[in-house]
Design a protein around this motif. Sequence first.
Motif, PDB file in Angstrom:
ATOM      1  N   ASN A 296      -0.753   5.220  10.601  1.00 15.70           N
ATOM      2  CA  ASN A 296      -1.459   3.932  10.740  1.00 15.70           C
ATOM      3  C   ASN A 296      -0.984   3.293  12.047  1.00 15.70           C
ATOM      4  OD1 ASN A 296       0.941   2.331  10.297  1.00 15.70           O
ATOM      5  ND2 ASN A 296       0.690   2.638   8.079  1.00 15.70           N
ATOM      6  N   TRP A 297      -1.644   2.198  12.448  1.00 11.95           N
ATOM      7  CA  TRP A 297      -1.411   1.645  13.781  1.00 11.95           C
ATOM      8  C   TRP A 297       0.055   1.255  13.969  1.00 11.95           C
ATOM      9  CZ3 TRP A 297       0.291  -2.946  15.930  1.00 11.95           C
ATOM     10  CH2 TRP A 297       0.076  -3.091  17.298  1.00 11.95           C
ATOM     11  N   THR A 298       0.715   0.562  12.961  1.00  9.04           N
ATOM     12  CA  THR A 298       2.088   0.079  13.078  1.00  9.04           C
ATOM     13  C   THR A 298       3.060   1.244  13.242  1.00  9.04           C
ATOM     14  OG1 THR A 298       1.420  -1.655  11.526  1.00  9.04           O
ATOM     15  CG2 THR A 298       3.741  -1.509  11.989  1.00  9.04           C
ATOM     16  N   ASP A 299       2.889   2.314  12.388  1.00 10.11           N
ATOM     17  CA  ASP A 299       3.787   3.474  12.466  1.00 10.11           C
ATOM     18  C   ASP A 299       3.630   4.179  13.815  1.00 10.11           C
ATOM     19  OD1 ASP A 299       4.771   2.897   9.994  1.00 10.11           O
ATOM     20  OD2 ASP A 299       3.567   4.402   8.908  1.00 10.11           O
ATOM     21  N   ALA A 300       2.390   4.263  14.294  1.00  7.78           N
ATOM     22  CA  ALA A 300       2.124   4.905  15.582  1.00  7.78           C
ATOM     23  C   ALA A 300       2.848   4.151  16.697  1.00  7.78           C
ATOM     24  CB  ALA A 300       0.621   4.921  15.835  1.00  7.78           C
ATOM     25  N   ARG A 301       2.767   2.822  16.658  1.00 13.47           N
ATOM     26  CA  ARG A 301       3.451   1.958  17.652  1.00 13.47           C
ATOM     27  C   ARG A 301       4.949   2.253  17.635  1.00 13.47           C
ATOM     28  NH1 ARG A 301       4.090  -4.009  15.829  1.00 13.47           N
ATOM     29  NH2 ARG A 301       5.538  -2.838  14.538  1.00 13.47           N
ATOM     30  N   ASP A 302       5.569   2.290  16.383  1.00 15.44           N
ATOM     31  CA  ASP A 302       7.016   2.512  16.236  1.00 15.44           C
ATOM     32  C   ASP A 302       7.405   3.900  16.759  1.00 15.44           C
ATOM     33  OD1 ASP A 302       7.079   0.029  15.159  1.00 15.44           O
ATOM     34  OD2 ASP A 302       7.291   0.683  13.058  1.00 15.44           O
ATOM     35  N   ARG A 303       6.544   4.888  16.443  1.00 20.58           N
ATOM     36  CA  ARG A 303       6.861   6.268  16.841  1.00 20.58           C
ATOM     37  C   ARG A 303       6.940   6.387  18.383  1.00 20.58           C
ATOM     38  NH1 ARG A 303       9.558  10.407  16.836  1.00 20.58           N
ATOM     39  NH2 ARG A 303       8.534  12.421  17.155  1.00 20.58           N
ATOM     40  N   CYS A 304       6.006   5.751  19.049  1.00 18.86           N
ATOM     41  CA  CYS A 304       6.020   5.768  20.512  1.00 18.86           C
ATOM     42  C   CYS A 304       7.316   5.147  21.055  1.00 18.86           C
ATOM     43  CB  CYS A 304       4.816   5.005  21.073  1.00 18.86           C
ATOM     44  SG  CYS A 304       3.273   5.924  20.927  1.00 18.86           S
ATOM     45  N   GLN A 305       7.750   4.070  20.400  1.00 24.18           N
ATOM     46  CA  GLN A 305       9.005   3.408  20.820  1.00 24.18           C
ATOM     47  C   GLN A 305      10.176   4.365  20.639  1.00 24.18           C
ATOM     48  OE1 GLN A 305       9.246  -0.350  18.753  1.00 24.18           O
ATOM     49  NE2 GLN A 305       7.805  -1.329  20.186  1.00 24.18           N
ATOM     50  N   GLU A 306      10.184   5.156  19.486  1.00 23.19           N
ATOM     51  CA  GLU A 306      11.245   6.130  19.237  1.00 23.19           C
ATOM     52  C   GLU A 306      11.309   7.165  20.381  1.00 23.19           C
ATOM     53  OE1 GLU A 306      10.963   6.066  14.360  1.00 23.19           O
ATOM     54  OE2 GLU A 306      10.613   7.951  15.424  1.00 23.19           O
ATOM     55  N   LEU A 387     -10.880  -1.086  14.538  1.00 25.05           N
ATOM     56  CA  LEU A 387     -10.779  -0.394  13.241  1.00 25.05           C
ATOM     57  C   LEU A 387      -9.784  -1.134  12.331  1.00 25.05           C
ATOM     58  CD1 LEU A 387     -10.460   3.391  14.280  1.00 25.05           C
ATOM     59  CD2 LEU A 387     -12.404   2.337  13.144  1.00 25.05           C
ATOM     60  N   ASP A 388      -9.836  -0.729  11.050  1.00 24.41           N
ATOM     61  CA  ASP A 388      -8.841  -1.235  10.078  1.00 24.41           C
ATOM     62  C   ASP A 388      -7.489  -0.640  10.464  1.00 24.41           C
ATOM     63  OD1 ASP A 388      -7.199  -1.735   7.898  1.00 24.41           O
ATOM     64  OD2 ASP A 388      -8.760  -1.291   6.402  1.00 24.41           O
ATOM     65  N   CYS A 389      -6.449  -1.488  10.656  1.00 28.54           N
ATOM     66  CA  CYS A 389      -5.147  -1.047  11.156  1.00 28.54           C
ATOM     67  C   CYS A 389      -4.462  -0.051  10.227  1.00 28.54           C
ATOM     68  CB  CYS A 389      -4.224  -2.238  11.381  1.00 28.54           C
ATOM     69  SG  CYS A 389      -4.819  -3.395  12.613  1.00 28.54           S
ATOM     70  N   SER A 390      -4.870  -0.050   8.890  1.00 29.24           N
ATOM     71  CA  SER A 390      -4.191   0.823   7.930  1.00 29.24           C
ATOM     72  C   SER A 390      -4.746   2.253   7.972  1.00 29.24           C
ATOM     73  CB  SER A 390      -4.321   0.248   6.511  1.00 29.24           C
ATOM     74  OG  SER A 390      -5.680   0.211   6.150  1.00 29.24           O
ATOM     75  N   GLU A 391      -5.823   2.431   8.720  1.00 21.58           N
ATOM     76  CA  GLU A 391      -6.367   3.796   8.838  1.00 21.58           C
ATOM     77  C   GLU A 391      -5.394   4.660   9.633  1.00 21.58           C
ATOM     78  OE1 GLU A 391     -10.313   3.961  10.452  1.00 21.58           O
ATOM     79  OE2 GLU A 391     -11.081   2.457   9.025  1.00 21.58           O
ATOM     80  N   LYS A 392      -5.371   6.002   9.269  1.00 20.04           N
ATOM     81  CA  LYS A 392      -4.433   6.897   9.930  1.00 20.04           C
ATOM     82  C   LYS A 392      -5.175   7.739  10.984  1.00 20.04           C
ATOM     83  CE  LYS A 392      -0.977   7.085   6.303  1.00 20.04           C
ATOM     84  NZ  LYS A 392      -0.293   7.904   5.297  1.00 20.04           N
ATOM     85  N   HIS A 393      -4.647   7.689  12.205  1.00 17.88           N
ATOM     86  CA  HIS A 393      -5.275   8.430  13.311  1.00 17.88           C
ATOM     87  C   HIS A 393      -4.214   9.002  14.230  1.00 17.88           C
ATOM     88  CE1 HIS A 393      -9.260   7.058  12.184  1.00 17.88           C
ATOM     89  NE2 HIS A 393      -8.814   5.791  12.151  1.00 17.88           N
ATOM     90  N   PHE A 394      -4.669   9.868  15.128  1.00 10.53           N
ATOM     91  CA  PHE A 394      -3.791  10.314  16.209  1.00 10.53           C
ATOM     92  C   PHE A 394      -3.529   9.118  17.113  1.00 10.53           C
ATOM     93  CE2 PHE A 394      -5.960  14.651  15.453  1.00 10.53           C
ATOM     94  CZ  PHE A 394      -4.953  15.064  14.603  1.00 10.53           C
ATOM     95  N   TYR A 395      -2.619   9.273  18.104  1.00  9.39           N
ATOM     96  CA  TYR A 395      -2.292   8.146  18.971  1.00  9.39           C
ATOM     97  C   TYR A 395      -1.843   8.661  20.336  1.00  9.39           C
ATOM     98  CZ  TYR A 395       2.270   9.335  16.944  1.00  9.39           C
ATOM     99  OH  TYR A 395       3.372  10.018  16.510  1.00  9.39           O
ATOM    100  N   ILE A 396      -1.863   7.790  21.311  1.00 12.37           N
ATOM    101  CA  ILE A 396      -1.458   8.161  22.673  1.00 12.37           C
ATOM    102  C   ILE A 396      -0.250   7.308  23.053  1.00 12.37           C
ATOM    103  CG2 ILE A 396      -2.160   8.405  25.099  1.00 12.37           C
ATOM    104  CD1 ILE A 396      -5.103   8.055  24.039  1.00 12.37           C
ATOM    105  N   CYS A 397       0.866   7.979  23.418  1.00 10.76           N
ATOM    106  CA  CYS A 397       2.042   7.249  23.902  1.00 10.76           C
ATOM    107  C   CYS A 397       2.021   7.310  25.427  1.00 10.76           C
ATOM    108  CB  CYS A 397       3.326   7.906  23.409  1.00 10.76           C
ATOM    109  SG  CYS A 397       3.538   7.791  21.618  1.00 10.76           S
ATOM    110  N   GLN A 398       2.563   6.237  26.011  1.00 11.15           N
ATOM    111  CA  GLN A 398       2.539   6.120  27.476  1.00 11.15           C
ATOM    112  C   GLN A 398       3.890   5.608  27.959  1.00 11.15           C
ATOM    113  OE1 GLN A 398      -0.536   3.353  28.882  1.00 11.15           O
ATOM    114  NE2 GLN A 398       0.899   2.702  30.473  1.00 11.15           N
ATOM    115  N   LYS A 399       4.308   6.183  29.181  1.00 13.38           N
ATOM    116  CA  LYS A 399       5.503   5.593  29.772  1.00 13.38           C
ATOM    117  C   LYS A 399       5.466   5.715  31.291  1.00 13.38           C
ATOM    118  CE  LYS A 399       8.411   9.687  28.832  1.00 13.38           C
ATOM    119  NZ  LYS A 399       9.619  10.174  28.200  1.00 13.38           N
TER     120      LYS A 399
END
Length: 399
Positions: A296-306, A387-399
Amino acid sequence: MDTSAENGLLEMIERVKQNLSDQQERNDSDMGRLSERLGGLEKRITEQQERAALAVSTATERLEKLEDKQRQLVAGAQQMLEMLGRMENQIAVEQARVGNGTSYFGKLRDKAEVLEKQITGQEERVSLDEILVTKRLSNIEKVLSEQRDNITSNISKVADGLSGIKEQLSGQKLKHIAEAAIIKESIANLEKDLTDRQQKIESNGSKLAKVLKGLENNFAGHERKLENDERTLSDSQTRLSQLQDQLTNQQKTMSTHEAAVKELESKWKTLWENRFVSFEKLGSKLYYFVMNERLNWTDARDRCQELGSHLASPQNQQEYDLVTKALPVFLQFWLDVNDIENEGEYMLSATSKKKATFLKWRGSGYPDNWKGNEDCVELTREGMNDLDCSEKHFYICQK
Ligand SMILES: [Ca+2]
Ligand SMILES: [Ca+2]
């Protein structure tokens, strides 16, 4: 003087002498009678005095007053005697001087009679008082007699009562004697019973003593065993304590080891998780397109930070084009863009909640905030969409 005249004078003297002699005899006789009467009076007065003294000794002030009166009478009588004495002298003087005191004696007799009457009157009064005193004494005697009768009657009653009590006591005494006999018998029985019990107790005591001796021996044995056990226990406790110390030390060591293992595990996990992670350079920035897990959007955000990065957010057309071309067809990827705080106001979470300045929606009618619950933005080859933030999708991390 002639003889006849002398004779006449002598005769006259003789007659005068005779007269005086007669007169003297009469006087003597009167005096005798008076003396007798005075003696009588004295005697009566003495009797009265005695009676008065008697009355005084038995009674009241009233009798004392009478005594006073009597004393006054005695004094009066004495005065009278003195008066009579003086009168006698006067009579003698008068007789000697006048030669005739008949009329004077008459007066004296009258006076004596008056005095006698007075004395008689007083005597009567004394008698009357005496009667009154006697009457009162009689009354007192009567009262005393009645009281004595009452006392006698009471004494008689008390005596009767005592007699009754005596009988009761006698009866009770007999009863007590009978009870005492019963009690005595009971005591004798109890004593016998006691003796029997004592004997039994002594017999039991002797048995008990034997048992006790045996128990004591057992106890001594047990005591020795217990002492040994205690020693063993003490040794065991010491050993246990040592073991506990060892255990504590081992636990510490183990804890250290565990921590090391955990750290290694964590490192290994990161390594394992990141085994496919590989950022590629597109333009001036590095991108990692995550396609091995959907979050979901929140977990994806956290994962990128990790991974030491943040969700991607193209800031201009050039960046947008580079990223979009890299995306596989039909797949959806979370971006950093969202309007979670205020509907329709799109922000960038990774860049200190700055307002998103570059937005490239996939077409007209987007974003639609479908069902009023679409606050997180995705990117496909067609463009951006909410989209609904609770939906699960792939994500793109950037740095
Ligand atoms: Ca929305
Ligand atoms: Ca939408």
